[in-house]
Design a protein around this motif. Sequence first.
Motif, PDB file in Angstrom:
ATOM      1  N   GLY A  22       2.795  -8.879  -7.430  1.00  0.00           N
ATOM      2  CA  GLY A  22       1.862  -7.821  -7.802  1.00  0.00           C
ATOM      3  C   GLY A  22       0.572  -8.396  -8.359  1.00  0.00           C
ATOM      4  N   LEU A  23       0.683  -9.422  -9.203  1.00  0.00           N
ATOM      5  CA  LEU A  23      -0.518 -10.035  -9.776  1.00  0.00           C
ATOM      6  C   LEU A  23      -1.364 -10.674  -8.690  1.00  0.00           C
ATOM      7  CD1 LEU A  23       0.933 -11.629 -13.035  1.00  0.00           C
ATOM      8  CD2 LEU A  23      -0.514  -9.610 -12.820  1.00  0.00           C
ATOM      9  N   ILE A  24      -0.701 -11.332  -7.741  1.00  0.00           N
ATOM     10  CA  ILE A  24      -1.442 -11.976  -6.655  1.00  0.00           C
ATOM     11  C   ILE A  24      -2.080 -10.915  -5.753  1.00  0.00           C
ATOM     12  CG2 ILE A  24      -1.196 -13.395  -4.590  1.00  0.00           C
ATOM     13  CD1 ILE A  24       1.012 -14.938  -6.078  1.00  0.00           C
ATOM     14  N   ALA A  25      -1.299  -9.902  -5.445  1.00  0.00           N
ATOM     15  CA  ALA A  25      -1.817  -8.868  -4.548  1.00  0.00           C
ATOM     16  C   ALA A  25      -3.010  -8.154  -5.174  1.00  0.00           C
ATOM     17  CB  ALA A  25      -0.716  -7.867  -4.221  1.00  0.00           C
ATOM     18  N   ALA A  26      -2.954  -7.961  -6.488  1.00  0.00           N
ATOM     19  CA  ALA A  26      -4.038  -7.252  -7.155  1.00  0.00           C
ATOM     20  C   ALA A  26      -5.218  -8.174  -7.474  1.00  0.00           C
ATOM     21  CB  ALA A  26      -3.525  -6.612  -8.440  1.00  0.00           C
ATOM     22  N   GLY A  27      -5.067  -9.460  -7.173  1.00  0.00           N
ATOM     23  CA  GLY A  27      -6.167 -10.378  -7.396  1.00  0.00           C
ATOM     24  C   GLY A  27      -6.251 -10.919  -8.807  1.00  0.00           C
ATOM     25  N   LYS A  28      -5.269 -10.618  -9.645  1.00  0.00           N
ATOM     26  CA  LYS A  28      -5.303 -11.129 -11.016  1.00  0.00           C
ATOM     27  C   LYS A  28      -4.857 -12.582 -11.076  1.00  0.00           C
ATOM     28  CE  LYS A  28      -4.860  -6.583 -13.054  1.00  0.00           C
ATOM     29  NZ  LYS A  28      -4.105  -5.662 -13.911  1.00  0.00           N
ATOM     30  N   LEU A  29      -4.207 -13.018 -10.032  1.00  0.00           N
ATOM     31  CA  LEU A  29      -3.909 -14.444  -9.879  1.00  0.00           C
ATOM     32  C   LEU A  29      -4.580 -14.874  -8.582  1.00  0.00           C
ATOM     33  CD1 LEU A  29      -0.172 -15.007 -10.919  1.00  0.00           C
ATOM     34  CD2 LEU A  29      -2.219 -15.926 -11.994  1.00  0.00           C
ATOM     35  N   ALA A  30      -5.573 -15.726  -8.714  1.00  0.00           N
ATOM     36  CA  ALA A  30      -6.332 -16.124  -7.535  1.00  0.00           C
ATOM     37  C   ALA A  30      -5.899 -17.510  -7.068  1.00  0.00           C
ATOM     38  CB  ALA A  30      -7.823 -16.119  -7.867  1.00  0.00           C
ATOM     39  N   LYS A  31      -6.433 -17.903  -5.956  1.00  0.00           N
ATOM     40  CA  LYS A  31      -6.113 -19.214  -5.389  1.00  0.00           C
ATOM     41  C   LYS A  31      -6.496 -20.308  -6.376  1.00  0.00           C
ATOM     42  CE  LYS A  31      -6.433 -21.718  -1.043  1.00  0.00           C
ATOM     43  NZ  LYS A  31      -7.433 -22.702  -0.678  1.00  0.00           N
ATOM     44  N   ALA A 123      -4.556   2.668  -4.680  1.00  0.00           N
ATOM     45  CA  ALA A 123      -5.699   2.489  -5.563  1.00  0.00           C
ATOM     46  C   ALA A 123      -5.579   1.175  -6.329  1.00  0.00           C
ATOM     47  CB  ALA A 123      -5.798   3.665  -6.530  1.00  0.00           C
ATOM     48  N   ARG A 124      -4.386   0.849  -6.741  1.00  0.00           N
ATOM     49  CA  ARG A 124      -4.182  -0.384  -7.501  1.00  0.00           C
ATOM     50  C   ARG A 124      -4.532  -1.614  -6.674  1.00  0.00           C
ATOM     51  NH1 ARG A 124       0.207  -3.981  -7.926  1.00  0.00           N
ATOM     52  NH2 ARG A 124       1.496  -2.695  -6.572  1.00  0.00           N
ATOM     53  N   LEU A 125      -4.190  -1.566  -5.398  1.00  0.00           N
ATOM     54  CA  LEU A 125      -4.314  -2.777  -4.584  1.00  0.00           C
ATOM     55  C   LEU A 125      -5.601  -2.816  -3.759  1.00  0.00           C
ATOM     56  CD1 LEU A 125      -0.618  -3.014  -3.407  1.00  0.00           C
ATOM     57  CD2 LEU A 125      -1.768  -4.482  -5.043  1.00  0.00           C
ATOM     58  N   TRP A 126      -6.056  -1.656  -3.303  1.00  0.00           N
ATOM     59  CA  TRP A 126      -7.210  -1.662  -2.416  1.00  0.00           C
ATOM     60  C   TRP A 126      -8.449  -1.035  -3.070  1.00  0.00           C
ATOM     61  CZ3 TRP A 126      -2.343  -1.521  -0.312  1.00  0.00           C
ATOM     62  CH2 TRP A 126      -2.089  -2.447   0.711  1.00  0.00           C
TER      63      TRP A 126
ATOM     64  N   ARG B  90      14.370   6.719 -10.421  1.00  0.00           N
ATOM     65  CA  ARG B  90      12.962   6.912 -10.084  1.00  0.00           C
ATOM     66  C   ARG B  90      12.170   5.619 -10.265  1.00  0.00           C
ATOM     67  NH1 ARG B  90       8.598  10.912 -10.916  1.00  0.00           N
ATOM     68  NH2 ARG B  90       6.741   9.624 -10.728  1.00  0.00           N
ATOM     69  N   LYS B  91      12.446   4.930 -11.358  1.00  0.00           N
ATOM     70  CA  LYS B  91      11.757   3.673 -11.626  1.00  0.00           C
ATOM     71  C   LYS B  91      12.090   2.634 -10.550  1.00  0.00           C
ATOM     72  CE  LYS B  91      11.422   3.061 -16.082  1.00  0.00           C
ATOM     73  NZ  LYS B  91      11.709   2.669 -17.459  1.00  0.00           N
ATOM     74  N   ARG B  92      13.327   2.624 -10.156  1.00  0.00           N
ATOM     75  CA  ARG B  92      13.757   1.657  -9.139  1.00  0.00           C
ATOM     76  C   ARG B  92      13.035   1.931  -7.820  1.00  0.00           C
ATOM     77  NH1 ARG B  92      18.302   3.204  -6.459  1.00  0.00           N
ATOM     78  NH2 ARG B  92      17.137   2.849  -4.549  1.00  0.00           N
ATOM     79  N   ILE B  93      12.942   3.199  -7.458  1.00  0.00           N
ATOM     80  CA  ILE B  93      12.300   3.560  -6.198  1.00  0.00           C
ATOM     81  C   ILE B  93      10.823   3.208  -6.248  1.00  0.00           C
ATOM     82  CG2 ILE B  93      11.630   5.535  -4.805  1.00  0.00           C
ATOM     83  CD1 ILE B  93      14.364   6.773  -5.804  1.00  0.00           C
ATOM     84  N   GLU B  94      10.205   3.493  -7.376  1.00  0.00           N
ATOM     85  CA  GLU B  94       8.786   3.187  -7.495  1.00  0.00           C
ATOM     86  C   GLU B  94       8.557   1.681  -7.391  1.00  0.00           C
ATOM     87  OE1 GLU B  94       7.278   5.809 -10.438  1.00  0.00           O
ATOM     88  OE2 GLU B  94       5.259   4.985 -10.317  1.00  0.00           O
ATOM     89  N   ALA B  95       9.458   0.910  -7.989  1.00  0.00           N
ATOM     90  CA  ALA B  95       9.326  -0.547  -7.900  1.00  0.00           C
ATOM     91  C   ALA B  95       9.465  -1.010  -6.454  1.00  0.00           C
ATOM     92  CB  ALA B  95      10.379  -1.218  -8.783  1.00  0.00           C
ATOM     93  N   GLY B  96      10.394  -0.368  -5.725  1.00  0.00           N
ATOM     94  CA  GLY B  96      10.558  -0.738  -4.320  1.00  0.00           C
ATOM     95  C   GLY B  96       9.311  -0.448  -3.509  1.00  0.00           C
ATOM     96  N   LEU B  97       8.711   0.683  -3.750  1.00  0.00           N
ATOM     97  CA  LEU B  97       7.482   1.020  -3.032  1.00  0.00           C
ATOM     98  C   LEU B  97       6.358   0.057  -3.419  1.00  0.00           C
ATOM     99  CD1 LEU B  97       7.609   4.906  -3.160  1.00  0.00           C
ATOM    100  CD2 LEU B  97       7.349   3.539  -1.106  1.00  0.00           C
ATOM    101  N   ALA B  98       6.259  -0.231  -4.719  1.00  0.00           N
ATOM    102  CA  ALA B  98       5.212  -1.145  -5.161  1.00  0.00           C
ATOM    103  C   ALA B  98       5.380  -2.506  -4.503  1.00  0.00           C
ATOM    104  CB  ALA B  98       5.238  -1.273  -6.688  1.00  0.00           C
ATOM    105  N   ALA B  99       6.614  -2.975  -4.406  1.00  0.00           N
ATOM    106  CA  ALA B  99       6.852  -4.280  -3.792  1.00  0.00           C
ATOM    107  C   ALA B  99       6.446  -4.264  -2.325  1.00  0.00           C
ATOM    108  CB  ALA B  99       8.327  -4.647  -3.940  1.00  0.00           C
ATOM    109  N   ALA B 100       6.763  -3.177  -1.633  1.00  0.00           N
ATOM    110  CA  ALA B 100       6.408  -3.088  -0.221  1.00  0.00           C
ATOM    111  C   ALA B 100       4.894  -3.082  -0.045  1.00  0.00           C
ATOM    112  CB  ALA B 100       7.029  -1.837   0.391  1.00  0.00           C
ATOM    113  N   PHE B 101       4.204  -2.386  -0.931  1.00  0.00           N
ATOM    114  CA  PHE B 101       2.739  -2.371  -0.839  1.00  0.00           C
ATOM    115  C   PHE B 101       2.157  -3.742  -1.179  1.00  0.00           C
ATOM    116  CE2 PHE B 101       3.143   2.304  -1.112  1.00  0.00           C
ATOM    117  CZ  PHE B 101       2.308   2.629  -0.065  1.00  0.00           C
ATOM    118  N   ASN B 102       2.721  -4.406  -2.186  1.00  0.00           N
ATOM    119  CA  ASN B 102       2.285  -5.770  -2.493  1.00  0.00           C
ATOM    120  C   ASN B 102       2.385  -6.641  -1.254  1.00  0.00           C
ATOM    121  OD1 ASN B 102       1.698  -5.305  -5.185  1.00  0.00           O
ATOM    122  ND2 ASN B 102       3.753  -5.863  -5.879  1.00  0.00           N
TER     123      ASN B 102
END
Lengths: 129, 129
Positions: A22-31, A123-126, B90-102
């Motif tokens: 998540g940190l990498i995807a959001a750009g908070k951890l860069a190359k 929104a978080r990622l893009w 609900r939290k688990r599902i949201e985490a799964g979606l977040a991971a997929a988007f990452n």
Amino acid sequence: MLTISLASAVPIHDQLVAGLRGLIAAGKLAKDDELPPVRQLAADLGINLNTVARAYRELTDAGLLASVRGRGTVVIATVERPSGPKADERKRIEAGLAAAFNDAKIAGLPREVVEAIVNRQIARLWGEA
Amino acid sequence: MLTISLASAVPIHDQLVAGLRGLIAAGKLAKDDELPPVRQLAADLGINLNTVARAYRELTDAGLLASVRGRGTVVIATVERPSGPKADERKRIEAGLAAAFNDAKIAGLPREVVEAIVNRQIARLWGEA
DNA sequence: GACATTGTCGCAGAGTATGATACAAATACA
DNA sequence: TGTATTTGTATCATACTCTGCGACAATGTC
């Protein structure tokens, strides 16, 4: 920057991997950013160093990090990839999204809730735009 | 009516519980409806009868089903207990979606492509409307 | 060259998931 | 009534995963 839950049913190293991705995807951890040593991060989180090492290794295998003994672990992947993902990778990503949506549907989440989550994640990622 | 994935990382009995909860929540399983015997459902799904029995038991403990030896298992409630583990789920599902988007973001998928995938998935599961 | 720092490896203990088998209770039927 | 069938339950075994302890190996520092 990273928080984990020892009480959660999801394994600690999975939480770490998800958090770092998540940190990498959001750009908070860069190359070329350096990650804390396994012992330090383990101490900060109150877990074993092997658990951190495992998370680092999984991300290394995924091509996001590079670990060198004695030197440390750095981010080597940049989010921007001009050519975009290959066909099979794209298929894998789509399958992952489909599985996550299946999960939400099975659990009985209504459409509006899922759409809200989706909007927040995009929104978080893009960006908000 | 119920589908499970043996390849998934989530345990089979958890998939069963989630699926049955979804059917009950959606009204496709109403009060006094009889569930298939553990052996039959196990055979249909290609799993062990103990795994089905475990799912039935968890839902029995949750107050949704009632099992009687020799008679079978029936639905006895159509609403979840308010204090149930819904927040965790609900939290688990949201985490799964977040991971997929990452994953999608890290792979370099542009926003428009992700939005297209999302729209297709939502339409597939929750209808075109 | 000696020491510190950092990642890696091997093993063990605990817990969980799944399955094979046997048992117990309720029902169906002769 | 009594036997067989149906159904859920309990017991045990096997395999796997997670987490941690301890030791090892490579790199850097002085």
